[in-house]
Every structure is written in C-alpha cells, then in structure tokens.
Write a protein that holds these residues in place. Structure first.
Motif, short mmCIF file in Angstrom:
data_model
loop_
_atom_site.label_atom_id
_atom_site.label_comp_id
_atom_site.label_asym_id
_atom_site.label_seq_id
_atom_site.Cartn_x
_atom_site.Cartn_y
_atom_site.Cartn_z
N UNK A 84 7.02 -3.38 -0.96
CA UNK A 84 7.58 -3.93 0.07
C UNK A 84 6.52 -4.79 0.86
N UNK A 85 5.12 -4.36 0.57
CA UNK A 85 4.08 -4.78 1.53
C UNK A 85 2.95 -4.91 0.64
N UNK A 86 2.35 -6.57 0.71
CA UNK A 86 1.04 -6.47 -0.15
C UNK A 86 -0.08 -6.74 1.09
N UNK A 87 -1.23 -6.12 0.49
CA UNK A 87 -2.33 -6.07 1.38
C UNK A 87 -3.62 -6.61 0.70
N UNK A 88 -4.64 -7.52 1.35
CA UNK A 88 -5.63 -7.96 0.96
C UNK A 88 -6.87 -7.60 1.90
N UNK A 89 -8.13 -7.21 1.42
CA UNK A 89 -9.15 -7.10 2.16
C UNK A 89 -10.46 -7.75 1.37
N UNK A 90 -11.59 -8.06 2.28
CA UNK A 90 -12.61 -8.63 1.71
C UNK A 90 -13.87 -7.63 2.15
N UNK A 91 -14.82 -7.28 1.40
CA UNK A 91 -15.93 -6.57 1.82
C UNK A 91 -17.04 -6.71 1.02
N UNK A 92 -18.11 -6.53 1.80
CA UNK A 92 -19.60 -7.00 1.18
C UNK A 92 -19.96 -5.31 0.49
N UNK A 93 -21.18 -5.85 -0.16
CA UNK A 93 -21.55 -4.67 -1.05
C UNK A 93 -21.98 -3.35 0.06
N UNK A 94 -21.48 -2.11 -0.45
CA UNK A 94 -21.89 -1.02 0.28
C UNK A 94 -20.82 -0.46 1.08
N UNK A 95 -19.75 -1.29 1.43
CA UNK A 95 -18.71 -0.86 2.06
C UNK A 95 -17.93 0.02 1.65
N UNK A 96 -17.67 1.13 2.18
CA UNK A 96 -16.54 2.16 1.83
C UNK A 96 -15.51 1.99 3.00
N UNK A 97 -14.22 1.93 2.20
CA UNK A 97 -13.07 1.69 3.04
C UNK A 97 -12.29 3.13 2.58
N UNK A 98 -11.85 4.13 3.55
CA UNK A 98 -11.24 5.24 3.32
C UNK A 98 -11.92 6.46 3.83
N UNK A 99 -11.24 7.48 3.51
CA UNK A 99 -9.96 7.76 2.65
C UNK A 99 -9.07 7.79 3.54
N UNK A 100 -7.87 7.08 3.23
CA UNK A 100 -6.46 6.80 4.26
C UNK A 100 -5.44 7.26 3.07
N UNK A 101 -4.46 7.44 4.18
CA UNK A 101 -3.10 7.55 3.59
C UNK A 101 -2.04 7.55 4.86
N UNK A 102 -0.88 7.35 4.64
CA UNK A 102 0.02 7.31 5.64
C UNK A 102 0.80 8.73 5.52
N UNK A 103 1.16 9.47 6.35
CA UNK A 103 1.91 10.79 6.15
C UNK A 103 3.41 10.72 6.74
N UNK A 104 4.13 11.57 6.10
CA UNK A 104 5.64 11.78 6.33
C UNK A 104 6.37 10.60 5.88
N UNK A 105 7.49 10.04 6.66
CA UNK A 105 8.40 9.34 5.91
C UNK A 105 7.84 7.85 5.83
N UNK A 106 6.55 7.62 6.27
CA UNK A 106 5.90 6.56 5.82
C UNK A 106 4.92 6.53 4.83
N UNK A 107 4.76 7.67 4.04
CA UNK A 107 3.83 7.92 3.08
C UNK A 107 4.05 6.69 1.94
N UNK A 108 2.73 6.10 1.50
CA UNK A 108 2.85 4.83 0.74
C UNK A 108 2.20 5.25 -0.75
N UNK A 109 2.88 4.70 -1.56
CA UNK A 109 2.45 4.60 -3.02
C UNK A 109 1.67 3.29 -3.01
N UNK A 110 0.43 3.00 -3.82
CA UNK A 110 -0.03 1.69 -4.01
C UNK A 110 -0.53 1.54 -5.29
N UNK A 111 -0.40 0.07 -5.56
CA UNK A 111 -0.76 -0.58 -6.82
C UNK A 111 -1.88 -1.29 -6.65
N UNK A 112 -3.16 -0.90 -6.92
CA UNK A 112 -4.49 -1.56 -6.26
C UNK A 112 -5.14 -2.17 -7.48
N UNK A 113 -5.63 -3.16 -7.21
CA UNK A 113 -6.47 -4.17 -8.02
C UNK A 113 -7.67 -4.98 -7.29
#
Ligand code: T46
Length: 179
Positions: A46-75
């Motif tokens: 239901x939602x597409x996300x996009x991010x841009x990052x430079x070398x060395x960036x670490x994003x995470x470790x993230x999730x959403x809990x409860x009824x807003x838990x998300x499955x993700x298809x990443x590339x």
C-alpha cells in the motif's frame, strides 16, 4: 521471477527475470499476481518508500509493531547496499537470527521481509538509492527499533569502524534483548 529461501521462514530472495537486448534491459520490478503465485503471499502493498544515502550510512534496525507491522519488498535503484533482516517473531525457530545480502542496481535482487522482522541496510557504494514497498502504512507511534551494533545480534555491516554514519535517532535505539 525466481524465489530463493534465506533460512528465515517467509524471508525470501527474489530474482526478477531480466530481458536484455542491444538497448539495455527490461524487467517487471513487481507484478502482484506473479508475486502471489510464486510466493504464496498476498503482495498487497500500500505504500512505496525511497531513500538516498551516501557511503557508510546505516539505516535501521527498524520495524513497526502491532497492527501497523509492515512487510517490505526492498531493492536498490542505484549503488549497492548490505540489506539485513532480523527475525523478532517470538514464536519463530529463528528468533534473533538475521540474514544479510548485497542488493545492487547491478544484481537487481530483491528481498521480501515479512511482518515481525527488523530491517536495516548499510551503504557500500559511494551513494545508494533504496526503494521499497510496504504492506501497511507508516505509523510513527508504532515505530520500534534496535541499535545497529547490538552485541547479541553481532551484525557485520561491512563498514569499517569510524566510517559509519548513523542518525541521532538510531544511535540511541534499544538493545535486541530489551525489545
Ligand atoms: C519510514 C517513514 C518515514 N517518514 C518520515 C519520518 C521522518 O521525518 C523522515 C525520515 O524517517 P527515518 O529517519 O525513520 O527514515 P529511515 O531511517 O530511512 O527509516 C527507514 O529505515 C529502515 C531501513 C526501514 O526499513 C524503515 O522502513 C524505515 O524506518 O521520513 C515518513 O514520512 N514515512 C515513512 O514511511
């Protein structure tokens, strides 16, 4: 489209069928019916996300809990990342285990990360454009996270010490044991 198991139930590597010719290449980056047929999963994102990052960036470790838990298809649209999924499903045989894989604009691999997983990635190239589909909407109040260098998880992000770039928010995330 081929599916490969990761050893973590329902966390899947997806290899799209690439059509190459003298002009370059074409592939269906997502087809709901093909996805559902090959994986047995709904594929109702239901939602597409996009991010841009430079070398060395670490994003995470993230999730959403409860009824807003998300499955993700990443590339990855540009560059290369090490993508990491951590099983935090308490009833899972692989609870606390993680899977990591290099995703890049060259290999065009995708990773399906089910609900109940933490997700993060490190940028291995000079820059990276990261794109992902979510099967539930963003809900800030439902955000949970674990610090990237959690001792128990012991994730190798392939970024030499001192080169990491972490947001202030992510620097102070909980330990996995505190989840
Ligand atoms: C996730 C998200 C964020 N935002 C806003 C909230 C902040 O003002 C801004 C940056 O958010 P954040 O710093 O949480 O972005 P990331 O660190 O890339 O977070 C993501 O990192 C890892 C890799 C994930 O898998 C999650 O999808 C997501 O948590 O975008 C939105 O408006 N909608 C959203 O869906």
């Amino acid at each position: 489209m081929e599916i490969e198991q990761t050893g973590l139930k329902d966390c899947l590597i997806i290899k799209p069928r690439i059509f190459e010719d003298a002009r370059g290449y074409f592939f269906e980056s997502f087809n709901r019916d093909t996805f559902a047929q090959k994986t047995g999963l709904s594929g109702d994102f239901v939602q597409d996300n996009q991010s841009f990052s430079a070398y060395g960036v670490i994003r995470g470790l993230h999730a959403q809990g409860g009824e807003f838990a998300q499955a993700k298809l990443v590339r990855v649209l540009k560059g290369e990342v090490l993508d990491v999924a951590v099983d935090m499903r308490k009833d899972s045989e692989t609870y606390g285990k993680h899977f990591s894989i290099k995703l890049s604009a060259d290999n065009n691999l995708q990773l399906y990360i089910p609900r109940g997983f933490l997700h993060g990635f490190s940028v291995l190239s000079e820059t990276a454009e990261f794109f992902y589909k979510c099967d539930n909407f963003y809900n800030k109040a439902s955000e949970i996270g674990v610090v990237y260098n959690d001792r128990d998880l012991n994730i190798d992000w392939l970024i030499p010490g001192g080169d990491e770039s972490i947001s202030d928010k992510d620097e102070v995330l909980n330990s996995f044991s505190a989840l």
